[in-house]
Design a protein around this motif. Structure first.
Motif, mmCIF file in Angstrom:
data_model
loop_
_atom_site.group_PDB
_atom_site.id
_atom_site.type_symbol
_atom_site.label_atom_id
_atom_site.label_comp_id
_atom_site.label_asym_id
_atom_site.label_seq_id
_atom_site.Cartn_x
_atom_site.Cartn_y
_atom_site.Cartn_z
ATOM 1 N N VAL A 67 36.499 22.221 14.926
ATOM 2 C CA VAL A 67 37.368 21.387 14.094
ATOM 3 C C VAL A 67 38.523 20.804 14.906
ATOM 4 O O VAL A 67 39.522 20.354 14.337
ATOM 5 C CB VAL A 67 37.908 22.194 12.891
ATOM 6 C CG1 VAL A 67 36.790 22.570 11.947
ATOM 7 C CG2 VAL A 67 38.666 23.443 13.359
ATOM 8 N N HIS A 68 38.390 20.800 16.227
ATOM 9 C CA HIS A 68 39.400 20.210 17.110
ATOM 10 C C HIS A 68 38.736 19.227 18.069
ATOM 11 O O HIS A 68 37.540 19.322 18.352
ATOM 12 C CB HIS A 68 40.134 21.297 17.912
ATOM 13 C CG HIS A 68 41.071 22.131 17.091
ATOM 14 N ND1 HIS A 68 40.639 23.185 16.326
ATOM 15 C CD2 HIS A 68 42.431 22.061 16.907
ATOM 16 C CE1 HIS A 68 41.672 23.742 15.709
ATOM 17 N NE2 HIS A 68 42.763 23.085 16.049
ATOM 18 N N ASP A 69 39.535 18.313 18.543
ATOM 19 C CA ASP A 69 39.068 17.366 19.570
ATOM 20 C C ASP A 69 39.199 18.044 20.925
ATOM 21 O O ASP A 69 40.114 17.769 21.705
ATOM 22 C CB ASP A 69 39.896 16.080 19.499
ATOM 23 C CG ASP A 69 39.367 15.022 20.467
ATOM 24 O OD1 ASP A 69 38.219 15.177 20.936
ATOM 25 O OD2 ASP A 69 40.099 14.054 20.745
ATOM 26 N N ALA A 78 43.830 17.404 19.249
ATOM 27 C CA ALA A 78 44.344 17.442 17.888
ATOM 28 C C ALA A 78 43.307 18.005 16.920
ATOM 29 O O ALA A 78 42.104 18.033 17.196
ATOM 30 C CB ALA A 78 44.753 16.028 17.457
ATOM 31 N N PHE A 79 43.793 18.439 15.769
ATOM 32 C CA PHE A 79 42.920 18.931 14.716
ATOM 33 C C PHE A 79 42.254 17.739 14.048
ATOM 34 O O PHE A 79 42.914 16.814 13.567
ATOM 35 C CB PHE A 79 43.738 19.725 13.703
ATOM 36 C CG PHE A 79 42.936 20.193 12.517
ATOM 37 C CD1 PHE A 79 42.132 21.313 12.603
ATOM 38 C CD2 PHE A 79 42.992 19.493 11.316
ATOM 39 C CE1 PHE A 79 41.389 21.746 11.510
ATOM 40 C CE2 PHE A 79 42.270 19.916 10.219
ATOM 41 C CZ PHE A 79 41.463 21.043 10.314
ATOM 42 N N VAL A 80 40.921 17.758 13.987
ATOM 43 C CA VAL A 80 40.171 16.627 13.434
ATOM 44 C C VAL A 80 39.372 17.015 12.202
ATOM 45 O O VAL A 80 38.683 16.171 11.624
ATOM 46 C CB VAL A 80 39.227 16.030 14.504
ATOM 47 C CG1 VAL A 80 40.022 15.427 15.651
ATOM 48 C CG2 VAL A 80 38.247 17.080 15.019
ATOM 49 N N GLU A 83 35.430 15.959 11.369
ATOM 50 C CA GLU A 83 35.049 14.719 12.052
ATOM 51 C C GLU A 83 33.922 14.950 13.058
ATOM 52 O O GLU A 83 33.021 14.112 13.196
ATOM 53 C CB GLU A 83 36.272 14.134 12.748
ATOM 54 C CG GLU A 83 35.999 12.804 13.446
ATOM 55 C CD GLU A 83 37.248 12.235 14.092
ATOM 56 O OE1 GLU A 83 37.109 11.442 15.045
ATOM 57 O OE2 GLU A 83 38.363 12.596 13.647
ATOM 58 N N ASN A 84 33.951 16.076 13.757
ATOM 59 C CA ASN A 84 32.879 16.366 14.712
ATOM 60 C C ASN A 84 31.544 16.555 14.005
ATOM 61 O O ASN A 84 30.498 16.109 14.510
ATOM 62 C CB ASN A 84 33.230 17.628 15.509
ATOM 63 C CG ASN A 84 34.390 17.410 16.454
ATOM 64 O OD1 ASN A 84 34.560 16.315 17.000
ATOM 65 N ND2 ASN A 84 35.206 18.438 16.653
ATOM 66 N N SER A 292 32.303 17.029 25.263
ATOM 67 C CA SER A 292 33.065 17.346 24.059
ATOM 68 C C SER A 292 32.656 18.721 23.561
ATOM 69 O O SER A 292 31.559 18.899 23.012
ATOM 70 C CB SER A 292 32.809 16.286 22.973
ATOM 71 O OG SER A 292 33.433 16.643 21.763
ATOM 72 N N ARG A 295 32.300 18.759 19.524
ATOM 73 C CA ARG A 295 31.031 18.309 18.961
ATOM 74 C C ARG A 295 29.914 19.307 19.276
ATOM 75 O O ARG A 295 29.042 19.550 18.441
ATOM 76 C CB ARG A 295 30.679 16.929 19.496
ATOM 77 C CG ARG A 295 31.662 15.857 19.046
ATOM 78 C CD ARG A 295 31.429 14.529 19.743
ATOM 79 N NE ARG A 295 32.407 13.531 19.303
ATOM 80 C CZ ARG A 295 32.509 12.299 19.810
ATOM 81 N NH1 ARG A 295 31.685 11.929 20.791
ATOM 82 N NH2 ARG A 295 33.411 11.468 19.344
#
Length: 335
Positions: A67-69, A78-80, A83-84, A292, A295
């Protein structure tokens, strides 16, 4: 002169002194009681400690990273949120990797179980040098996966491979083991079966040896042949073990990495990713061009949830089969 004699009063039982201090339990007795209560938990604690260190913590940490980039070079970003996960499910290679994973799993598991059952039945018979054959059936499992992949990669080479050479000698056109989807899955499944068939054979053999021999004696008295005994006695008694083997094969099959990774020199799952599995896709996201970790961790958690779902389905099937067997036994006893 009459003398009075006094007779001693009979003791009616132990007399309890209300002012008597209760007896204290010694330290050794207390220690013994604690030993009985605590020892079982101490004996099993190393497993749970190792599991928490090598299994539970990485699992929770992977969920945190997903849940982070998180980048391989830049580190934590940052916290995403989700999104991943959204990015992953929109990628065609993700669904292609799932297709390849399940395809290789089904192609390899079904023949593997059939061959393992047949080999276990043969090893359970009265053979000469049974210990030698039982040890020999496990030798492919000892061989390193990389070595197996390299050898089978040469055997299934498109032009100069031994398989295509033999097929050409009998008039069959060469098969594109590294270019066709189904052919590549069959080749990789062959490697998986080579390594794991012996392992499952020994598990099924142990289960066969635990079957009561009086069942076979009763079947012989009823005039059952060897084949009838195998399908009417052996297979039904092996149901719990077969389900266990299916569960372990499912967990291992969905995490396959070494065999498809080493099937060619590039290690990318083919030019069009025709044999790239889910774990290979995780490696590509984390250490490939994207680098990444966020992801890659998202794909790892999706794969984990898929394995958990299949495991729960297998567990429910196991309980249903066990309850059906118990019901059948009760009916037979009542008769």
């Amino acid at each position: 002169m009459a003398t009075s004699t006094s007779s001693p009063q009979l003791d009616s039982g132990p007399q309890h002194d209300p002012e008597r201090v209760p007896r204290r339990v010694g330290f050794s007795q207390t220690l013994g009681r604690w030993d009985v209560k605590v020892s079982p938990y101490l004996y099993i604690s190393p497993f749970f400690l190792l599991f928490a260190l090598t299994g539970l913590f990485p699992l929770v940490y992977t969920a945190y990273v997903s849940v982070h980039d998180w980048n391989l070079i830049g580190g934590k970003g940052a916290f995403v949120g989700l999104e991943n996960y959204v990015f992953v499910v929109q990628e065609p290679n993700f669904w292609k990797s799932l297709r390849n994973t399940f395809s290789i799993f089904f192609i390899s598991t079904v023949p593997q179980l059939v061959i393992a059952i047949v080999l276990a039945a043969v090893l359970d018979a009265n053979l000469r040098a049974r210990t030698f054959w039982r040890m020999g059936v496990l030798l492919p499992y000892v061989v390193a996966p990389v070595a197996v992949s390299l050898i089978f990669g040469k055997l299934f080479a498109d032009k100069s491979g031994l398989i295509n050479t033999v097929l050409g000698n009998i008039g069959i056109d060469p098969i594109g083991w590294h270019s066709q989807v189904l052919a590549s899955h069959v080749a990789i499944s062959t490697m998986v079966d080579f390594r794991w068939t012996g392992y499952n054979t020994l598990i099924l053999l142990a289960a066969m040896q635990a079957i009561p021999r009086d069942l076979y004696e009763a079947a012989v008295l009823d005039g059952a042949s060897r084949a009838r005994q195998f399908f009417s006695v052996t297979i039904p008694m092996l149901r719990p073990t077969l389900i266990f083997v299916v569960i372990t094969s499912t967990i291992g099959g969905l995490q396959i990495f070494d065999e498809p990774r080493m099937f060619d020199q590039t290690g990318q799952g083919g030019p069009s990713r025709q044999w790239m599995t889910a774990t290979m896709y995780i490696y590509e996201l984390g250490w490939g061009n994207q680098k990444s970790f966020g992801r890659a961790s998202a794909v790892a958690w999706i794969l984990f949830l898929i394995i958990i779902t299949i495991g729960l389905i297998n567990f429910s099937i196991t309980r249903r089969i066990a309850s059906d067997n118990a019901t059948t036994k009760r009916k037979k006893v009542s008769r």
